[in-house]
Design an enzyme around this catalytic site. Structure first.
Site, PDB file in Angstrom:
ATOM      1  N   GLN A 147       0.385  59.499  -4.485  1.00 30.88           N
ATOM      2  CA  GLN A 147       0.951  58.161  -4.903  1.00 30.88           C
ATOM      3  C   GLN A 147      -0.212  57.288  -5.257  1.00 30.88           C
ATOM      4  O   GLN A 147       0.196  56.157  -5.546  1.00 30.88           O
ATOM      5  CB  GLN A 147       1.964  57.738  -3.632  1.00 30.88           C
ATOM      6  CG  GLN A 147       2.874  58.583  -3.230  1.00 30.88           C
ATOM      7  CD  GLN A 147       3.615  57.811  -1.953  1.00 30.88           C
ATOM      8  OE1 GLN A 147       4.053  58.513  -1.182  1.00 30.88           O
ATOM      9  NE2 GLN A 147       4.041  56.775  -2.137  1.00 30.88           N
ATOM     10  N   PHE A 169       7.617  59.655  -0.718  1.00 30.05           N
ATOM     11  CA  PHE A 169       8.254  59.183   0.491  1.00 30.05           C
ATOM     12  C   PHE A 169       7.140  58.286   1.389  1.00 30.05           C
ATOM     13  O   PHE A 169       7.643  57.993   2.457  1.00 30.05           O
ATOM     14  CB  PHE A 169       9.202  60.006   1.308  1.00 30.05           C
ATOM     15  CG  PHE A 169      10.156  60.581   0.352  1.00 30.05           C
ATOM     16  CD1 PHE A 169      11.113  59.789  -0.245  1.00 30.05           C
ATOM     17  CD2 PHE A 169       9.984  62.058   0.166  1.00 30.05           C
ATOM     18  CE1 PHE A 169      12.125  60.628  -1.182  1.00 30.05           C
ATOM     19  CE2 PHE A 169      11.070  62.748  -0.767  1.00 30.05           C
ATOM     20  CZ  PHE A 169      12.078  61.752  -1.426  1.00 30.05           C
ATOM     21  N   ARG A 206       4.448  44.757   8.844  1.00 26.73           N
ATOM     22  CA  ARG A 206       5.585  44.814   8.241  1.00 26.73           C
ATOM     23  C   ARG A 206       6.859  45.111   9.182  1.00 26.73           C
ATOM     24  O   ARG A 206       7.937  44.505   9.024  1.00 26.73           O
ATOM     25  CB  ARG A 206       5.707  45.998   7.088  1.00 26.73           C
ATOM     26  CG  ARG A 206       7.010  45.800   6.206  1.00 26.73           C
ATOM     27  CD  ARG A 206       7.180  46.587   5.131  1.00 26.73           C
ATOM     28  NE  ARG A 206       6.335  46.213   3.761  1.00 26.73           N
ATOM     29  CZ  ARG A 206       6.643  45.653   2.901  1.00 26.73           C
ATOM     30  NH1 ARG A 206       8.306  45.095   2.959  1.00 26.73           N
ATOM     31  NH2 ARG A 206       6.044  45.238   1.864  1.00 26.73           N
ATOM     32  N   ALA A 257       5.356  50.355  -1.637  1.00 29.23           N
ATOM     33  CA  ALA A 257       5.943  49.345  -1.432  1.00 29.23           C
ATOM     34  C   ALA A 257       7.064  48.683  -2.195  1.00 29.23           C
ATOM     35  O   ALA A 257       7.542  47.571  -2.751  1.00 29.23           O
ATOM     36  CB  ALA A 257       5.104  48.085  -1.498  1.00 29.23           C
ATOM     37  N   GLU A 272      12.948  51.245  -1.458  1.00 28.41           N
ATOM     38  CA  GLU A 272      12.952  51.357  -0.031  1.00 28.41           C
ATOM     39  C   GLU A 272      14.320  50.743   0.606  1.00 28.41           C
ATOM     40  O   GLU A 272      14.664  51.009   1.628  1.00 28.41           O
ATOM     41  CB  GLU A 272      11.622  50.677   0.661  1.00 28.41           C
ATOM     42  CG  GLU A 272      10.382  51.723   0.328  1.00 28.41           C
ATOM     43  CD  GLU A 272       9.188  50.751   0.526  1.00 28.41           C
ATOM     44  OE1 GLU A 272       8.935  49.793  -0.055  1.00 28.41           O
ATOM     45  OE2 GLU A 272       8.278  51.189   1.837  1.00 28.41           O
TER      46      GLU A 272
HETATM   47  N1  MTE Z   1      12.613  58.468  -4.504  1.00 31.56           N
HETATM   48  C1  MTE Z   1      12.301  59.955  -4.634  1.00 31.56           C
HETATM   49  N2  MTE Z   1      13.182  60.622  -5.410  1.00 31.56           N
HETATM   50  N3  MTE Z   1      11.098  60.357  -4.152  1.00 31.56           N
HETATM   51  C2  MTE Z   1      10.323  59.664  -3.575  1.00 31.56           C
HETATM   52  O1  MTE Z   1       9.155  60.188  -3.100  1.00 31.56           O
HETATM   53  N4  MTE Z   1       9.531  57.318  -2.399  1.00 31.56           N
HETATM   54  C3  MTE Z   1      10.284  56.240  -1.923  1.00 31.56           C
HETATM   55  C4  MTE Z   1      11.229  55.386  -3.091  1.00 31.56           C
HETATM   56  N5  MTE Z   1      11.909  56.446  -3.600  1.00 31.56           N
HETATM   57  C5  MTE Z   1      10.591  58.375  -3.224  1.00 31.56           C
HETATM   58  C6  MTE Z   1      11.592  57.829  -3.659  1.00 31.56           C
HETATM   59  C7  MTE Z   1       9.028  55.250  -1.624  1.00 31.56           C
HETATM   60  S1  MTE Z   1       8.589  55.352  -0.160  1.00 31.56           S
HETATM   61  C8  MTE Z   1       8.968  54.252  -2.189  1.00 31.56           C
HETATM   62  S2  MTE Z   1       7.614  53.091  -1.583  1.00 31.56           S
HETATM   63  C9  MTE Z   1       9.450  54.009  -3.881  1.00 31.56           C
HETATM   64  O2  MTE Z   1      10.292  55.030  -4.249  1.00 31.56           O
HETATM   65  C10 MTE Z   1       8.017  53.885  -4.742  1.00 31.56           C
HETATM   66  O3  MTE Z   1       8.231  54.126  -6.109  1.00 31.56           O
HETATM   67  P1  MTE Z   1       8.901  52.669  -7.054  1.00 31.56           P
HETATM   68  O4  MTE Z   1       7.753  51.622  -6.238  1.00 31.56           O
HETATM   69  O5  MTE Z   1       8.386  53.051  -8.270  1.00 31.56           O
HETATM   70  O6  MTE Z   1      10.196  52.152  -6.427  1.00 31.56           O
HETATM   71  N1  HPA Z   2       3.901  48.855   1.563  1.00 32.45           N
HETATM   72  C1  HPA Z   2       3.599  50.007   1.322  1.00 32.45           C
HETATM   73  N2  HPA Z   2       2.069  50.237   1.310  1.00 32.45           N
HETATM   74  C2  HPA Z   2       1.358  49.479   1.523  1.00 32.45           C
HETATM   75  C3  HPA Z   2       1.863  47.975   1.994  1.00 32.45           C
HETATM   76  C4  HPA Z   2       3.115  47.907   1.872  1.00 32.45           C
HETATM   77  O1  HPA Z   2       3.663  46.831   2.199  1.00 32.45           O
HETATM   78  N3  HPA Z   2       0.744  47.431   2.091  1.00 32.45           N
HETATM   79  C5  HPA Z   2      -0.292  48.058   2.054  1.00 32.45           C
HETATM   80  N4  HPA Z   2       0.059  49.468   1.733  1.00 32.45           N
HETATM   81 MO1  MOS Z   3       6.743  53.765   0.195  1.00 29.44          MO
HETATM   82  S1  MOS Z   3       6.544  54.055   2.076  1.00 29.44           S
HETATM   83  O1  MOS Z   3       5.799  52.168   0.384  1.00 29.44           O
HETATM   84  O2  MOS Z   3       5.382  54.836  -0.148  1.00 29.44           O
END
Ligand code: MTE
Ligand code: HPA
Ligand code: MOS
Length: 759
Positions: free
Chosen positions: A199, A230, A312, A513, A714
């Site tokens: 990520q 995730f 958090r 995040a 999230e």
């Molecule tokens: N959705 C899918 N299909 N796969 C993933 O790994 N990760 C989650 C969420 N949705 C995830 C997911 C997490 S922990 C985060 S922080 C966000 O997606 C990250 O992506 P975004 O910031 O583009 O929403």
């Molecule tokens: N979310 C996810 N990852 C992070 C954050 C947060 O708030 N702060 C630092 N790493």
């Molecule tokens: Mo999501 S736990 O902020 O990768």
């Protein structure tokens, strides 16, 4: 060539993922000479390594080398923020599964076979495996944090009612479908190409450079997509990349490292398990007057992201409720377990759950409707609207949102029907709960709230976009393509989003995040606007009008006198030496807070939602079924409704798994016993409720965010708190009427549900 009719409506990888041609790192053609790495795992939780005893492994078939600390040319610790973890635990081991070294062989299977032949001599020490024991011994990975507003002790002492309780909440394995993997390929002149399922390519670049003792510009990290992250690949993808790179450096060959699923479970950190003690004082109406919460975060053996995760949790202990007098004591406990890490919600779920649990108990204690008690405690819109960390909430929509959901799903009527039904039943009992979510959007590490992008328009009118975010299934690339298409007034089928690559976008933040679209989408929008402005200027000259009279729409460029096709103008502009590509940069405005006191404005805005869940439990076996779920969730103006609804559904079901069936069991020796799908149960298709309705809230983000949207990754995870509260409601129905509070720990396995009914 066939026309791809799914473009524009589906996820950018939908077709290739379904027909099996979407490439993951293990699908890349292997370069000749590629070797494979397997980890040597510690069999004990805590101890001093005396000897690795590698003789037998070294003579095993196909083995090339054993890699240990001695092979590291740079720093022997990972370049993590806390800098507290050795790359190889070949002196001291801190958990069962700690990686002591690597076996490198010609084939993956040979490496694994040989790794199992290493039988290290380790002098065992006492291990701390219980978070409450760690707390008693002040065994921390990071110092405690205390946050308070008002005077909680006094408010509790003078309250009419007081409840005290404890709660234990388990962790969660990420269970990404694609396990952790990295492929390190030596390039010319001491340079490196690393394919990493990460990520955070920029962090992998930093860690690898640090371990190899080379500057960042000598390491290129690429990630086309992950099969899920995730949060589990926010930092911990870096470990594999560093391991593979060290071996590749030593052997001067490409090295691939892919973890077997059981090894992935044994090595990598999970969601932090939390334990709580709380005391809450409240009035006759259920309004909270004072709250004191002790939060023990089980961080495992090193800090990793535990600081920001536990922060958090502190920030989200309020969920959607005004807690005027509150004290939170947050302890970041060190245990001899895997180093727990980011997981969807990032401590938010662990902060909120204790407050939802005590609100449910307050309602039962007073014999009031739990929803009425929750609503009574909501933040106000013009008063009672400042959080315990000093942010004044200006975008509160929770009242109207909850009201609409309660109406739409007939909450009150069903609640009384369930009570009547339960009276007539002896074995089965039903429960219902409606819980809200308010989740702060922005990285709590403020410097991460920045992003860059590149938009290239080629002479045929096709567009390539690169941005600093990564694709893990959440649809980020699809959304960014939509944003750029919208800005240039063209169809998304003209737009390709390239792989994440540190050579394209430097210093990119983790995709985490939930802010991937907010940050990278805006950066891409800014880049696209620049190109559009260049084209507008050019067309205005052609048609003798003002640039602001030029409109870009549906593949055409309109001026007051003419309509041109996009690609024709692009090709003409090129020949007139107009710049057809640009960069874009975005930094989130308005956020700033004091990291020592956790006070200020850490979040740009809040995302809201609510869920109403109905369950049934079997009072003889403790088993349950989720019968019906209704969700109303706030994504602002949706950039892509089907992706957003998918995120809401997936987040909810993943949260439900955390709170019901997914149980991590470490035995007395610290061995994680649930390290495979046979013993660790994520939800299956059969667990999806028969009635599962998701509606989107109708309003745009009140803050200036890309296309009026809100982050979605999230927040929906925490809608699953309604499942836990519905289960506790059903348990209360099954118990003696006189006992009002329900003692149920998470996950609510059949054993725990039975225990909660009968004690
Ligand atoms: N959705 C899918 N299909 N796969 C993933 O790994 N990760 C989650 C969420 N949705 C995830 C997911 C997490 S922990 C985060 S922080 C966000 O997606 C990250 O992506 P975004 O910031 O583009 O929403
Ligand atoms: N979310 C996810 N990852 C992070 C954050 C947060 O708030 N702060 C630092 N790493
Ligand atoms: Mo999501 S736990 O902020 O990768």
């Amino acid at each position: 060539m066939t026309v791809n009719t799914t473009h524009g409506t589906h996820h950018e990888s939908a077709t290739t993922q379904i027909n099996g041609s979407a490439r993951y790192i293990d699908d890349l053609p292997e370069i000749q000479g590629t070797l494979h790495a397997a980890p040597i795992l510690s069999p004990v939780a805590h101890g001093q390594v005396l000897r690795l005893n590698t003789e037998q492994a070294l003579t095993s078939v196909g083995v090339h080398a054993i890699i240990s600390s001695a092979d590291i040319v740079g720093d022997t610790k990972f370049a993590s923020f806390s800098h507290d973890e050795y790359i190889f635990a070949d002196t001291q081991v801190n958990h069962v599964g700690h990686v002591m070294g690597l076996v490198i062989a010609d084939r993956h299977k040979h490496a694994r076979m040989a790794a199992s032949l290493v039988q290290p001599s380790i002098q065992s020490f006492a291990a701390v495996l219980d978070v409450r024991q760690a707390y008693a011994q002040q065994h921390w990975v990071l110092p405690p944090v205390h946050v308070q507003r008002g005077n909680a002790d006094q408010a509790i002492a003078t309250a009419t009612h007081v409840l005290q309780g404890s709660l234990d909440v388990g962790g969660q394995e990420h269970f990404y479908l694609e396990g952790q993997i990295a492929y390190a390929i030596p390039q010319d002149d001491g340079q490196w190409l690393i394919h990493s399922s990460t990520q955070h390519p920029g962090e992998v670049q930093h860690w690898v450079a640090h371990a190899l003792g080379v500057p960042l510009h000598a390491v290129r990290v690429v990630c086309r997509r992950m099969g899920g992250g995730f949060g589990g690949k926010e930092t911990q993808a870096g470990h594999l990349a560093v391991w593979a790179a060290i071996a590749a450096h030593k052997l001067k060959r490409p090295v691939k490292m892919r973890l077997d699923r059981d090894d992935d479970f044994m090595i990598t950190g999970k969601r932090h398990p939390f334990s709580y003690d709380y005391t809450v004082g409240f009035d006759d109406t259920g309004r909270i007057l004072g709250l004191h919460v002790v939060q023990l975060a089980d961080c495992g053996h090193s800090a990793d992201l535990s600081g920001p995760v536990a922060d958090r949790a502190v920030f989200h202990t309020d969920n959607a409720y005004f807690l005027e007098h509150i004290r939170i004591d947050s302890y970041r406990c060190k245990t001899h377990k895997q180093s727990h890490t980011a997981f969807r919600g990032f401590g938010g779920p662990q902060g909120m759950i204790v407050t939802e649990v005590l609100l449910g108990d307050i309602a039962r204690h007073l014999r009031l409707d739990p929803l009425a008690v929750r609503e009574r405690n909501f933040y106000g819109t013009t008063e009672r609207n400042t959080t315990h960390y000093g942010t004044t909430i200006t975008d509160n929509i929770v009242h109207a949102l909850v009201k609409q959901l309660a109406n739409d799903c007939s909450y009150s009527q069903r609640r009384s029907e369930i009570a009547t039904w339960n009276q007539a039943q002896t074995t089965l009992k039903r429960g219902i709960a409606l819980t809200p979510v308010k989740f702060g959007i922005s990285f709590t590490a403020t410097q991460f709230n920045q992003a860059g992008a590149l938009v290239h328009v080629y002479t045929d009118g096709s567009v390539l976009v690169n941005h600093g975010g990564t694709e893990m299934g959440q649809g980020l690339h699809t959304k960014v393509a939509r944003i750029v298409a919208h800005t240039l007034g063209i169809n998304t089928d003209r737009i390709l989003v390239g792989a994440s690559d540190t050579e394209k976008i430097p210093n990119a933040s983790a995709t985490a995040a939930s802010s991937g679209t907010d940050l990278n989408g805006r950066a891409a929008e800014f880049a696209a606007r620049q190109v559009r402005d260049n084209l507008a200027q050019f067309v205005a000259q052609l048609d003798a009008c003002q640039p602001n009279e030029v409109r870009f729409d549906n593949g055409h460029i309109h001026t007051p006198s003419q309509v041109h096709s996009f690609e024709k103008i692009v090709s003409q502009a090129y020949s007139q030496r107009v710049q057809l590509w640009s960069d874009g940069f975005y930094r989130t405005p308005k956020i700033h807070y004091d990291k020592t006191t956790l006070s200020g404005t850490p979040f740009y805005y809040f995302a809201y939602g609510a869920a109403c869940t109905e369950v049934a439990i079997d009072t003889l076996t403790g088993e349950h079924k989720v019968l019906r779920v209704d969700i109303l969730h706030d994504v602002g103006n949706s950039i892509h409704p089907s992706i957003d609804i998918g995120q809401i559904e997936g987040g909810f079901i993943q949260g439900m798994g955390w709170l019901t069936t997914e149980e991590l069991v470490w035995d007395k020796q610290g061995v994680l016993r649930t390290h495979a799908p046979s013993t660790y149960k994520i939800p299956t298709v059969g667990d999806i409720p028969a009635h599962f309705s998701v509606q989107l809230w109708h309003e745009a983000n009140r803050e200036d965010n890309v296309m009026g949207s809100k982050a979605v990754g999230e927040p929906p995870f925490m809608l699953a708190l309604s499942v836990f509260e519905a289960l506790r409601d059903a348990v209360a129905h099954a118990r003696n009427e006189q006992q009002t509070t329900v003692q149920l720990n998470a996950p609510a396995t059949p054993e725990r549900v039975l225990q909660a009914i009968h004690t």
